[in-house]
Design an enzyme around this catalytic site. Structure first.
Site, short mmCIF file in Angstrom:
data_model
loop_
_atom_site.label_atom_id
_atom_site.label_comp_id
_atom_site.label_asym_id
_atom_site.label_seq_id
_atom_site.Cartn_x
_atom_site.Cartn_y
_atom_site.Cartn_z
CB SER A 100 23.80 18.30 -22.37
OG SER A 100 24.14 19.03 -21.23
CG ASP A 240 27.22 19.17 -18.70
OD1 ASP A 240 28.21 19.91 -18.89
OD2 ASP A 240 26.10 19.42 -19.18
CG ASP A 242 27.18 20.20 -23.26
OD1 ASP A 242 27.04 20.00 -22.04
OD2 ASP A 242 26.47 20.99 -23.90
CG ASP A 244 25.94 23.08 -21.04
OD1 ASP A 244 26.02 22.09 -20.29
OD2 ASP A 244 24.97 23.28 -21.80
#
EC number: 5.4.2.10
Length: 448
Positions: A100, A240, A242, A244
């Site tokens: 992340s 960010d 990833d 999400d």
């Protein structure tokens, strides 16, 4: 919190803590727990742009093939993209390789069930129990029963088409500035907003395996703030690594956090009759100003522990459709099963266009209390919850506040940190309260 699983899957420094050997076991035992009743189960795997992604993907795939799974590699894709496709393609499970917003040396593995939701604590505990058994007693298929692996890079386009359908109208006349953190949204975000007829300027879209989250993205919105002003954009959208999370920037360069985005979208959805039970789900980290703004609009709120999985659990339990975190994990359960930065961006731009206002005007309707968060690196973060001196100083500060603010001290779910947060009427009081508590935490907890 388990031995391997934190609040958001298995994480660690790649090839040191999160080794290929561990990734193989996570794939083998995790895949078994999620698919044991299925012959030739289908499992999707995606990854972000970290250099370690290929290494961990290879090990994960090997573990899944060893239990006879059919693995479909999606390539670079966001975490919510994996979640959506797992459900849309009737797969038994999905796996995302990402840490992340963490720095590039870290990586992680998180699972989704066939319904697109993250695993329950019970499922994670079962995986950990099997991983720690002295003997591996799982089936070992041979010959034609071994697993198969195929590439399905077209999955990203399927996810893109889904996202476009969530827009209420086109975004003609809106200038959008995007910061993709050199991460998983780098190849899709520009296409998405261009296809919706927005004017698009981009930064953070040149991943090289090492630059993910490096001074860019939702954890460094100051970079996008400068970019928005330079390009005279109407709105900035920062994701960010990833994909999400979403943090926004208004046309003046001011940062608009997850609480503000939730408030803006919830108010609009309520006016449209689309906010289930006129309720929003948030975590204990949300700002007091967020709750006061909701009350003014007669929107109810439900609080959970920190972590988007707990927000989702509360939403599922009572049927709510909007929730999220100040950090930018925003869940619109009518559309997807986890936090989705691109989907959240569409919801926000929908609201912006429908309102006819600027983002600064919408955000200013929520007056934030000054808030200060300090992270203290410690040797054992969990001891903070039982330490008598830490408890005593928290109690002392809360008495001083006299109900006009709040304190939150908790271990991080993903890093060796204790987080100390204060909200008060003034910034000076926040500084005073946090300093008092941090000093005790450092002394008592063996700060590094």
């Amino acid at each position: 919190m388990g031995k391997y699983f934190g609040t958001d899957g298995v994480r660690g420094v790649a090839n040191s803590e999160l080794t290929p050997e561990l990734a193989f076991k996570v794939g083998r035992f995790g895949g078994y727990v999620l698919t044991k009743d299925k012959q030739r189960p289908k499992v999707l795997i995606g990854r972000d742009t970290r250099i370690s992604g290929h290494m961990l993907e290879g090990a994960l795939v090997a573990g899944l093939l060893s239990i006879g799974a059919e693995v479909m590699r999606l390539g670079v894709i966001s975490t919510p993209g994996v979640s959506y496709l797992t459900k849309a393609m009737d797969a038994e499970a999905g796996v995302m390789i990402s840490a992340s917003h963490n720095p590039v040396q870290d990586n992680g593995i998180k699972f989704f069930g066939g319904d697109g939701f993250k695993l329950s604590d019970e499922q994670e505990a079962e995986i950990e129990r099997l991983m720690d058994e002295p003997e591996d007693k799982l089936p070992r298929p041979t010959g034609a029963d071994l697993g198969l692996v195929n590439d399905y890079f077209e999955g990203v386009q399927k996810y893109l088409q889904f996202l476009k359908q969530t827009a209420d109208e086109d975004f003609t006349g809106i200038h959008v500035a995007l910061d993709c953190a050199h991460g998983a949204t780098s190849s899709i975000a520009t296409h998405l907003f261009a296809d919706l007829d927005a004017d698009v300027s981009t930064m953070g879209t040149s991943p090289n395996g090492l630059n993910i989250n490096d001074g860019v993205g939702s954890t460094h919105p100051e970079a996008l703030s400068a970019f928005v002003k330079e390009k005279n954009a109407d709105i900035g959208l920062a994701f960010d690594g990833d994909g999400d999370r979403l943090i926004a920037v208004d046309e003046k360069g001011n940062i608009v956090d997850g609480d503000q985005i939730m408030y803006i979208c919830a108010k609009y959805l309520k006016s449209e009759g689309r906010l289930k039970d006129d309720t929003v789900v948030s975590t204990v980290m949300s700002n007091l100003g967020f709750y006061k703004a909701l009350e003014k609009e007669e929107i109810k709120s439900v609080q959970t522990a920190v972590g988007d999985r707990y927000v989702v659990e509360a939403m599922k339990k009572d049927g709510y459709n909007v929730g999220g975190e100040q950090s930018g994990h925003l869940i619109f359960l009518d559309y997807n099963t986890t936090g989705d930065g691109l989907l959240s961006a569409i919801m926000l731009v929908n609201t912006l266009k429908a309102s006819g206002k600027t983002l600064s005007e919408l955000a200013d309707e929520m007056k934030k209390f000054p808030q200060l968060l300090v992270n203290v690196k410690v040797t054992d973060k969990y001891k903070v919850e039982e330490n008598a001196k830490v408890k005593a100083v928290i109690s002392e500060v809360e008495k001083e506040m006299n109900g006009d603010g709040r304190i939150l001290v908790r271990p991080s779910g993903t890093e060796p940190l204790v987080r100390v947060m204060a909200e008060a009427r003034t910034k000076e009081l926040c500084d005073e309260y946090v300093t008092k508590i941090v000093d005790v935490v450092r002394t008592e907890m063996g700060a590094e």
